[in-house]
Design a protein around this motif. Structure first.
Motif, short mmCIF file in Angstrom:
data_model
loop_
_atom_site.label_atom_id
_atom_site.label_comp_id
_atom_site.label_asym_id
_atom_site.label_seq_id
_atom_site.Cartn_x
_atom_site.Cartn_y
_atom_site.Cartn_z
N VAL A 6 3.31 -34.60 7.22
CA VAL A 6 2.71 -33.09 7.52
C VAL A 6 2.52 -32.40 6.15
O VAL A 6 3.48 -32.30 5.30
CB VAL A 6 3.42 -32.45 8.43
N ARG A 7 1.25 -31.89 5.86
CA ARG A 7 1.23 -31.28 4.33
C ARG A 7 1.89 -29.80 4.34
O ARG A 7 1.96 -29.25 5.55
CB ARG A 7 -0.31 -31.00 4.44
N GLU A 8 2.29 -29.45 3.35
CA GLU A 8 3.23 -28.29 3.09
C GLU A 8 1.95 -27.19 3.19
O GLU A 8 2.52 -26.04 4.10
CB GLU A 8 3.86 -28.34 1.54
N ALA A 9 0.75 -27.21 2.79
CA ALA A 9 0.04 -26.08 2.90
C ALA A 9 -0.25 -25.76 4.48
O ALA A 9 -0.26 -24.92 5.05
CB ALA A 9 -1.26 -26.33 2.37
N PHE A 10 -0.54 -27.01 5.23
CA PHE A 10 -0.49 -26.97 6.68
C PHE A 10 0.48 -26.07 7.37
O PHE A 10 0.44 -25.36 8.24
CB PHE A 10 -0.70 -28.28 7.46
N ILE A 11 1.99 -26.35 7.21
CA ILE A 11 3.02 -25.79 7.77
C ILE A 11 3.13 -24.35 7.35
O ILE A 11 3.36 -23.36 8.10
CB ILE A 11 4.32 -26.45 7.25
N GLU A 12 2.66 -24.12 5.96
CA GLU A 12 2.77 -22.95 5.64
C GLU A 12 1.57 -21.74 6.39
O GLU A 12 1.94 -20.67 6.67
CB GLU A 12 2.29 -22.67 3.97
N ASP A 13 0.50 -22.46 6.61
CA ASP A 13 -0.25 -21.28 7.28
C ASP A 13 -0.16 -21.39 8.59
O ASP A 13 -0.30 -20.09 9.25
CB ASP A 13 -1.94 -22.27 7.22
N VAL A 14 0.52 -22.20 9.42
CA VAL A 14 0.89 -22.19 10.74
C VAL A 14 2.18 -21.12 10.65
O VAL A 14 2.28 -20.34 11.80
CB VAL A 14 1.13 -23.57 11.33
N SER A 15 3.19 -21.53 9.89
CA SER A 15 4.11 -20.38 9.61
C SER A 15 3.69 -19.04 9.55
O SER A 15 4.37 -17.89 10.51
CB SER A 15 5.04 -20.86 8.69
#
Length: 477
Positions: free
Chosen positions: A32-41
């Protein structure tokens, strides 16, 4: 123009689809991409419920489970709350057990009950089975009576049994029905299983008479009775059968589904291949962890204290076996003082024996798990492993003997380490097979218990043979 606008609206991507197209969830390695996690968070912290509902609606349950594990603990519960009814509770079966229990304990019982109602029976049982009984009761009492009884029956079966894995939604018809009646019934009945591979013929008392695959049904003419199509010898499993036995049955007979019956041969459920794949993965992971001295329930999300407590007993046993090896070494103190080369070389002998023993033990434990190793072929396999030990022992005896003699300028030292190497590899082959067989005969899981015993045998034999032969050969008493 209005029609064109309507068509454009129906094909316009949802907010979740647009986000996934712009920010892919996974990288080239599948993480799972860090950018994806950051945006969802960020969306969770802002309370953007509309976007989150759209996003979770687009994600597969396995992807949603990976996202939940990747989020910070305080954001996981908030995601579920903001997603509301669009959250698929089957995603919680894709996360570590500790994460799942933490989430379920924090969610209101009514919310969990509403999520459970949307699940298939086997997924619902899997979601609830590890919760405390009080929590289970709080959730179950909020379900309709029929759904509650179905899940309660599943929870009554032994853990890791077919009854825990089966789906209770299936299609059964009388054997005197025709193909036409059966097809009409499936078309007109709204509450059939979402996916099925075969249907079952049962009598008035729900006893299984046979199974009919969908391809056979669709190729037959409408007037043909189901009794003419059904396979009366269809492989079936009992609800109390161990899930490993079920997995072996599927693998051996290439099944995609199997009916589950109770002790009176009444049809109570069905197990499908997707459930069996999960079982195979779980059992393989459990055996791998057991060989390394890790408890089956340990996950990456566990706390430091939980992990340390789970690993301590295994390490304690290994400490005791190491003390036994140290005791053997202490009996040759005089020899070690007179010839330092022995202290340098003895770890090599023990290490080679340990590795050889682990190889044989791994093969034996796996063969026992798959029932390939049994009383009938145990002696033949033992002879084979002993011959392997002799051949490898002779090979490494020549190699290490030459190295030792050259390095320490003592020709006889090569002969000593060569004899010790043959001895320890033969004993490693013997212990790596006999110890798992003995433990299995005693009803003890060989995957869990074989390691310390095999290590002890190879270490003790390695030190004892090398130092003992050297003592006698060089007269170092």
């Amino acid at each position: 123009m209005a029609d064109d606008r309507d068509r454009a609206d129906t094909t316009a991507p949802t907010e979740g689809e647009a986000f996934l197209a712009r920010v892919p969830m996974r990288d080239e390695d599948g993480a799972v991409r860090e950018a994806f996690i950051e945006d969802v968070s960020g969306s969770i912290q802002r309370g953007d419920a509309g976007f989150l509902r759209s996003l979770v609606g687009e994600l597969h349950e396995a992807d949603l489970g990976d996202l939940i594990e990747a989020l910070e603990p305080e954001l996981r519960l908030r995601l579920i709350e903001l997603a509301g009814k669009d959250f698929d509770f089957s995603a919680l079966n894709e996360v570590d057990e500790s994460v799942r229990e933490e989430i379920l304990e924090e969610l209101p019982p009514q919310t969990v009950a509403e999520g459970v109602r949307e699940l298939e029976s086997d997924d619902a049982v899997e979601l609830l089975e590890h919760l405390p009984e009080e929590s289970q009761e709080e959730i179950l009492e909020r379900l309709p009576a029929s759904e509650r009884r179905m899940i309660e029956r599943g929870l009554l079966y032994p853990e890791n049994s077919a009854g825990r894995r089966m789906q209770t939604d299936f299609i059964s018809v009388p054997p005197d029905w025709t193909v036409g009646q059966t097809i009409d019934y499936m078309r007109e009945t709204p509450d059939l299983p979402e996916r099925f591979y075969e249907l079952y013929a049962t009598d008035e008392e729900r006893r299984l008479r046979g199974a009919v695959s969908l391809d056979a049904l669709l190729r037959a003419r409408r007037p043909v009775p189901i009794a003419e199509l059904m396979d009366e010898e269809r492989r079936r499993v009992r609800a109390t059968d161990d899930q490993e036995e079920v997995a072996r049955l599927f693998g051996k007979y290439n099944l995609v589904a199997a009916p589950v019956v109770d002790q009176d041969e009444r049809l109570v459920g069905v197990i499908t291949v997707d459930d069996v794949v999960d079982v195979i993965e779980e059992e393989a992971e459990e055996d791998l962890k057991a060989l390394g001295g890790v408890t089956r329930d340990e996950g990456l999300s566990d706390t430091v204290w939980t992990i340390a407590r789970g690993r301590f007993p295994w390490l304690f046993v290994n400490m005791l076996t190491a003390c036994l090896s140290a005791f053997v070494i202490s009996r040759f103190e005089n020899a070690l003082e007179k010839m330092v080369a022995l202290a340098v070389l003895m770890p090599v002998v023990a290490s080679m024996g340990g590795n050889a023993g682990t190889q044989t033990m791994t093969v034996a434990v796996r063969a026992l798990a798959t029932r390939e190793l049994n009383r009938g072929n145990a002696l033949r396999i033992l002879r084979r492993e002993l011959l392997v030990g002799v051949l490898n022992g002779l090979g490494f005896a020549v190699i290490l003997g030459a190295i030792a003699a050259t390095a320490f300028k003592i020709a006889d030292l090569g002969a000593v380490i060569g004899l010790a190497m043959v001895t320890v590899l033969i004993c490693a082959a013997l212990g790596g097979l006999v110890i798992p067989l003995t433990l299995n005969r005693m009803g003890v899981d060989p995957a869990v218990s074989s390691g310390p015993f095999v290590t002890t045998v190879t270490d003790v034999v390695g030190f004892l043979s090398f130092l003992g032969i050297a003592t006698l050969w060089f007269g170092l008493n």
